[in-house]
Design a protein around this motif. Structure first.
Motif, mmCIF file in Angstrom:
data_model
loop_
_atom_site.group_PDB
_atom_site.id
_atom_site.type_symbol
_atom_site.label_atom_id
_atom_site.label_comp_id
_atom_site.label_asym_id
_atom_site.label_seq_id
_atom_site.Cartn_x
_atom_site.Cartn_y
_atom_site.Cartn_z
ATOM 1 N N ALA A 124 -11.518 -34.702 -25.027
ATOM 2 C CA ALA A 124 -10.671 -33.557 -24.658
ATOM 3 C C ALA A 124 -9.295 -33.744 -25.283
ATOM 4 O O ALA A 124 -8.910 -34.868 -25.611
ATOM 5 N N PRO A 125 -8.586 -32.651 -25.491
ATOM 6 C CA PRO A 125 -7.265 -32.803 -26.115
ATOM 7 C C PRO A 125 -6.314 -33.652 -25.274
ATOM 8 O O PRO A 125 -5.418 -34.266 -25.819
ATOM 9 N N TYR A 126 -6.491 -33.657 -23.953
ATOM 10 C CA TYR A 126 -5.543 -34.378 -23.093
ATOM 11 C C TYR A 126 -6.290 -35.303 -22.145
ATOM 12 O O TYR A 126 -7.317 -34.930 -21.592
ATOM 13 N N TRP A 170 -4.027 -40.912 -37.002
ATOM 14 C CA TRP A 170 -3.600 -40.092 -35.868
ATOM 15 C C TRP A 170 -2.516 -40.832 -35.093
ATOM 16 O O TRP A 170 -2.444 -42.061 -35.132
ATOM 17 N N ARG A 225 -2.473 -38.408 -25.389
ATOM 18 C CA ARG A 225 -3.134 -37.471 -26.296
ATOM 19 C C ARG A 225 -2.999 -37.956 -27.725
ATOM 20 O O ARG A 225 -2.187 -38.835 -28.019
ATOM 21 N N LEU A 226 -3.813 -37.377 -28.582
ATOM 22 C CA LEU A 226 -3.782 -37.744 -29.992
ATOM 23 C C LEU A 226 -3.279 -36.562 -30.799
ATOM 24 O O LEU A 226 -3.732 -35.439 -30.602
ATOM 25 N N TYR A 227 -2.341 -36.828 -31.681
ATOM 26 C CA TYR A 227 -1.867 -35.792 -32.606
ATOM 27 C C TYR A 227 -2.569 -35.996 -33.933
ATOM 28 O O TYR A 227 -2.610 -37.101 -34.460
ATOM 29 N N LYS A 228 -3.083 -34.891 -34.450
ATOM 30 C CA LYS A 228 -3.781 -34.979 -35.725
ATOM 31 C C LYS A 228 -3.095 -34.040 -36.702
ATOM 32 O O LYS A 228 -3.123 -32.833 -36.510
ATOM 33 N N GLU A 229 -2.530 -34.605 -37.735
ATOM 34 C CA GLU A 229 -1.762 -33.799 -38.677
ATOM 35 C C GLU A 229 -2.668 -33.132 -39.709
ATOM 36 O O GLU A 229 -2.468 -31.998 -40.077
ATOM 37 N N TRP A 241 -6.491 -32.160 -41.413
ATOM 38 C CA TRP A 241 -7.930 -31.968 -41.214
ATOM 39 C C TRP A 241 -8.613 -32.127 -42.565
ATOM 40 O O TRP A 241 -8.208 -31.531 -43.549
ATOM 41 N N HIS A 259 3.432 -31.605 -23.843
ATOM 42 C CA HIS A 259 2.969 -32.211 -25.088
ATOM 43 C C HIS A 259 2.857 -31.242 -26.246
ATOM 44 O O HIS A 259 1.903 -31.302 -26.989
ATOM 45 N N TYR A 260 3.791 -30.333 -26.348
ATOM 46 C CA TYR A 260 3.812 -29.561 -27.588
ATOM 47 C C TYR A 260 4.732 -30.266 -28.568
ATOM 48 O O TYR A 260 5.571 -31.079 -28.179
ATOM 49 N N SER A 261 4.567 -29.937 -29.836
ATOM 50 C CA SER A 261 5.301 -30.675 -30.865
ATOM 51 C C SER A 261 6.752 -30.204 -30.924
ATOM 52 O O SER A 261 7.030 -29.058 -31.277
ATOM 53 N N ARG A 283 15.298 -28.260 -26.769
ATOM 54 C CA ARG A 283 13.977 -27.637 -26.660
ATOM 55 C C ARG A 283 14.101 -26.185 -26.224
ATOM 56 O O ARG A 283 13.403 -25.318 -26.752
ATOM 57 N N ARG A 341 -0.221 -25.931 -35.184
ATOM 58 C CA ARG A 341 0.620 -27.090 -35.446
ATOM 59 C C ARG A 341 1.466 -27.454 -34.233
ATOM 60 O O ARG A 341 1.871 -28.599 -34.067
ATOM 61 N N LEU A 342 1.739 -26.467 -33.396
ATOM 62 C CA LEU A 342 2.534 -26.743 -32.186
ATOM 63 C C LEU A 342 1.757 -27.650 -31.235
ATOM 64 O O LEU A 342 2.317 -28.548 -30.610
ATOM 65 N N LEU A 343 0.440 -27.419 -31.149
ATOM 66 C CA LEU A 343 -0.359 -28.187 -30.193
ATOM 67 C C LEU A 343 -1.142 -29.313 -30.862
ATOM 68 O O LEU A 343 -1.381 -30.345 -30.243
ATOM 69 N N ALA A 344 -1.541 -29.096 -32.129
ATOM 70 C CA ALA A 344 -2.180 -30.131 -32.953
ATOM 71 C C ALA A 344 -3.229 -30.953 -32.215
ATOM 72 O O ALA A 344 -3.068 -32.160 -32.054
ATOM 73 N N PRO A 345 -4.286 -30.316 -31.722
ATOM 74 C CA PRO A 345 -5.310 -31.135 -31.051
ATOM 75 C C PRO A 345 -6.080 -31.969 -32.074
ATOM 76 O O PRO A 345 -6.359 -31.498 -33.170
ATOM 77 N N ALA A 346 -6.425 -33.177 -31.696
ATOM 78 C CA ALA A 346 -7.137 -34.060 -32.625
ATOM 79 C C ALA A 346 -8.635 -33.933 -32.441
ATOM 80 O O ALA A 346 -9.352 -34.901 -32.447
ATOM 81 N N ARG A 347 -9.097 -32.766 -32.193
ATOM 82 C CA ARG A 347 -10.530 -32.573 -32.030
ATOM 83 C C ARG A 347 -10.875 -31.120 -32.310
ATOM 84 O O ARG A 347 -10.007 -30.254 -32.259
#
Lengths: 216, 506
Positions: A25-27, A57, A67-71, A73, A195-197, B327, B353-359
């Motif tokens: 899951a994302p979180y 990551w 959580r994991l940030y993935k820049e 793909w 957890h938003y960027s 912010r 890009r704001l949320l950037a989920p790794a899945r």
């Protein structure tokens, strides 16, 4: 031998469980599995370096959420649509989400809350509705009739279930013996809202992202 | 149903406190015009301090006018405020008659006002509170402890220089005064540390802007280093001094002092109302309070914990404030940019890009090449009006001039054509056996079955529409066509007599 390999040899089931939870899951909330969460926090450095070295990551963890940030793909066959967390179809729905983030920041300021505190912030749907309506009227002063309370309610109606689905918000059910009006429904802000960027939010909307590194 | 106010009994201490008090002073705090009212009363108090107990109406107006907006504070408003204060009995008025001085100067009546004691006391209380706000006079625990050390050493010195036999009443009185003072100072130390703890915890629950939070953080840092260290040092000096006073060699002196004081107290029981602390108990209490793990240490521990809590809270809060201000600004800027987009545009790349989920957030339903996933449930909006579904039928294709023919009629016509082709159509008064037909292809066999179905089932009603009737015989036959054979009991086909027409209606 990497630090995680060492850890994997000693506590394989726990390491596997944490890695799986992070990827499922994302979180990963502390409340999801407190024991595994503490394990992750205790060995955060090992996990972070594993994700950094193996995947590129970034692992981010605070007292309540990891959580994991993935820049980047790498699989071109996965379309941007597949990667989207939300299925917003109109600008106003995106605005409603952004205004929830703004509302959340205001609540943090009002209640002097921080991520360190054990309790999450809660709010009444009616308060969010009024805040969103006021902001819409501020953003579109020439369309006061288009953003009356009922119009904004229609905008929020499809957004709220998505936020619940992806665990940004948690709707608290009233006790069985109590009837609560829809506007009095209480929502809890889950840690995902932190957890938003902040790097992305600080740059203009139309800024083109830096070119991605070529896939290896 | 309103809740009844508690009954006030004259014996009740709270009721006694309220007895003879003008409770209208409460209105001064709650009223919308609290500021003009208090300004007015304060001006009267100022007159009173200058020995003018009853200022004149005009003088009072002149005194408050500048403080209440100058010309904007009209005579009508002033009269209104005075009237209200008179109704509440916070001021009293008096008419003053003046001598006639001339023709134009008719006998005029002038009002003089006097401040009620209740209002004056309330104003003094307000002033005292304000003074406390501006210049809080908290006692520093370190000063109290220093004084205690001085008192302890003084007492030890007094005992050392005075033997039991030379102890007199004055010395005993001095010793007991110091003992009582030690108790009072210890109580003060306990109270100040408790107050300090409460104030610290108050810091933890308050809201601050960034500069204030930064300032308090600096103060706390300094406080943690100095205040508690100094208290610890002072405590280590106090403990040996108390032990000295509790030495066995001084017991006789304490007893002698106590005896002298008790004798004096008995001698003037109606005049002196002093409470003599028991030296042994008092010193034991002090020893427990200042022991290494005693009450003072525990109080300091609480203060230390509270200070750390505040420090941590403020540090996080400050960090949050600095981060959040950016912010919020950023969020508002992005929201404004998003609002400028067309209504149908979704800034998906930005949100991604704001949320950037790794899945991958893909189709969460199971499917493979054989099994299809269930389609998503249709969205149903609660308040949508559901109209009745209307299904429009397409117009039937029609030939240009030919009459309309049903499917069954077309099939029967085709069957008749086939019967004619295979030579099975009977003559007007004759019959034809089905086995006599000239069959050429396998497709003739289904036709035979169709003929039997139309001619035998339902009393041959369908075949009757062509004007034929079919009946079975007992003769088994075999027919061949295209190297295939069909065996069945032969059937006889004949023309069906026409049904009698009903008589015409009269």
């Amino acid at each position: 031998m990497s630090a995680l390999d060492d850890l994997l040899q000693k506590q394989k089931p726990r390491v596997q469980a944490v890695l799986n939870i992070l990827l499922e899951a994302p979180y990963f909330y502390k409340s999801d599995h407190e024991e595994h969460y503490h394990f992750l926090r205790r060995h955060q450095r090992e996990f972070a370096s594993f994700f950094e070295e193996s995947f590129g990551w970034q692992l981010v963890a605070d007292p309540k959420c990891a959580r994991l940030y993935k820049e980047t793909w790498y699989n071109d066959r996965i379309t941007p649509g597949n990667r989207d967390l939300f299925n917003f179809t109109r600008r106003d729905e995106c605005l409603a989400f952004m205004l929830l983030l703004e509302f959340f920041e205001h609540k943090l300021e009002e209640e002097s809350a921080s991520i360190e505190e054990p309790d999450n912030i809660r709010f009444r749907f009616g308060d969010l509705l009024l805040f969103t309506r006021d902001r819409f009227l501020e953003l579109f002063p020439e369309q006061p009739d288009g953003y009356a309370e009922e119009d904004v309610r229609k905008i929020l109606r499809p957004v709220m279930p998505q936020l619940e689905k992806y665990r940004f918000l948690l709707k608290l059910d009233p006790p069985d013996d109590e009837k609560v009006a829809p506007d009095d429904t209480i929502y809890e802000c889950l840690p995902a809202l932190w957890h938003y960027s902040v790097q992305r939010i600080s740059r203009p909307l139309d800024e083109t992202p830096a070119p991605q590194p070529p896939a290896p | 149903m309103p809740i009844d106010a508690p009954t006030e009994s004259p014996q009740d201490p709270a009721a006694q406190l309220l007895e003879r008090r003008n409770r209208n002073v409460g209105h001064l705090l709650l009223s919308e015009r609290a500021v003009p009212y208090v300004t007015l009363l304060a001006a009267m108090l100022a007159f009173r301090r200058e020995h003018e107990l009853e200022p004149l109406h005009e003088d009072l107006h002149a005194a408050v006018r500048s403080a209440l907006g100058g010309e904007a504070y009209t005579a009508e408003l002033f009269n209104q405020d005075l009237r209200q204060l008179l109704i509440w009995n916070l001021i009293t008025d008096r008419l003053e008659k003046e001598r006639l001085r001339g023709y134009k100067d008719n006998r005029r009546r002038k009002f003089r006002y006097r401040l009620a004691d209740e209002a004056a006391a309330f104003l003094l209380w307000l002033e005292a509170r304000r003074h406390d706000d501006l210049e809080p006079a908290d006692t520093d625990t370190r000063d109290l402890l220093s004084e205690l050390i001085g008192t302890l050493r003084e007492t030890v010195r007094l005992f050392n220089k005075t033997g039991v036999e030379s102890l007199d009443y004055e010395t005993a009185r001095g010793v007991f005064y110091r003992l009582a003072r030690m108790g009072a100072l210890t109580d003060d130390v306990s109270r100040t540390l408790g107050d300090f703890n409460v104030r610290l915890l108050g810091f933890a629950t308050s809201r601050y802007d960034a500069p204030t939070a930064r300032l308090i953080l600096t103060e706390l840092d300094r406080f943690l280093k100095r205040f508690l260290n100094r208290i610890h040092t002072l405590r280590t000096e106090i403990t040996p001094e108390i032990s000295k006073l509790r030495q066995g060699r001084l017991t006789a002196r304490w007893q002698a002092c106590l005896a002298l004081m008790q004798e004096e107290s008995r001698a003037s029981a109606h005049l002196m109302r002093t409470r003599l602390p028991h030296p042994e108990h008092a010193l034991a209490g002090l020893s427990v309070f200042y022991a290494a793990d005693g009450t003072l240490e525990r109080l300091c521990g609480r203060v230390n914990t509270a200070a750390l809590h505040v420090w941590r809270k403020l540090f996080t809060h400050l960090r949050e404030l600095e981060r959040r201000s950016h912010r919020l600004e950023d969020l508002r800027a992005r929201v404004s940019e998003m609002a400028a987009l067309p209504a149908t545009v979704v800034p998906a790349a930005f949100l991604r890009r704001l949320l950037a989920p790794a899945r991958l957030v893909g189709d969460m339903h199971f499917w493979d090449e054989n099994e299809k996933a269930l389609p998503p449930q249709p969205h149903w909006e609660r308040h949508r009006v559901r109209a009745e579904t209307v299904q429009w039928l397409d117009a039937k294709p029609r030939a240009a001039e030919a009459p309309v023919q049903s499917l069954e009629e077309a099939r029967l016509e085709a069957l008749k054509t086939w019967l004619a082709q295979r030579g099975l159509l009977p003559a007007a008064d004759a019959t034809r056996l089905v086995s006599q037909g000239a069959f050429v292809a396998f497709e003739d066999f289904p036709r035979l079955l169709e003929l039997a179905r139309n001619g035998l089932l339902g009393n041959g009603a369908r075949l009757a529409k062509l004007g034929f009737a079919l009946e079975s015989t007992a003769a088994p036959v075999r027919v061949e066509a295209d190297r295939h054979t069909l065996a069945f009991l032969d059937q006889r086909l004949r023309l069906r007599p026409a049904a009698p027409q009903p008589p015409p209606h009269p």
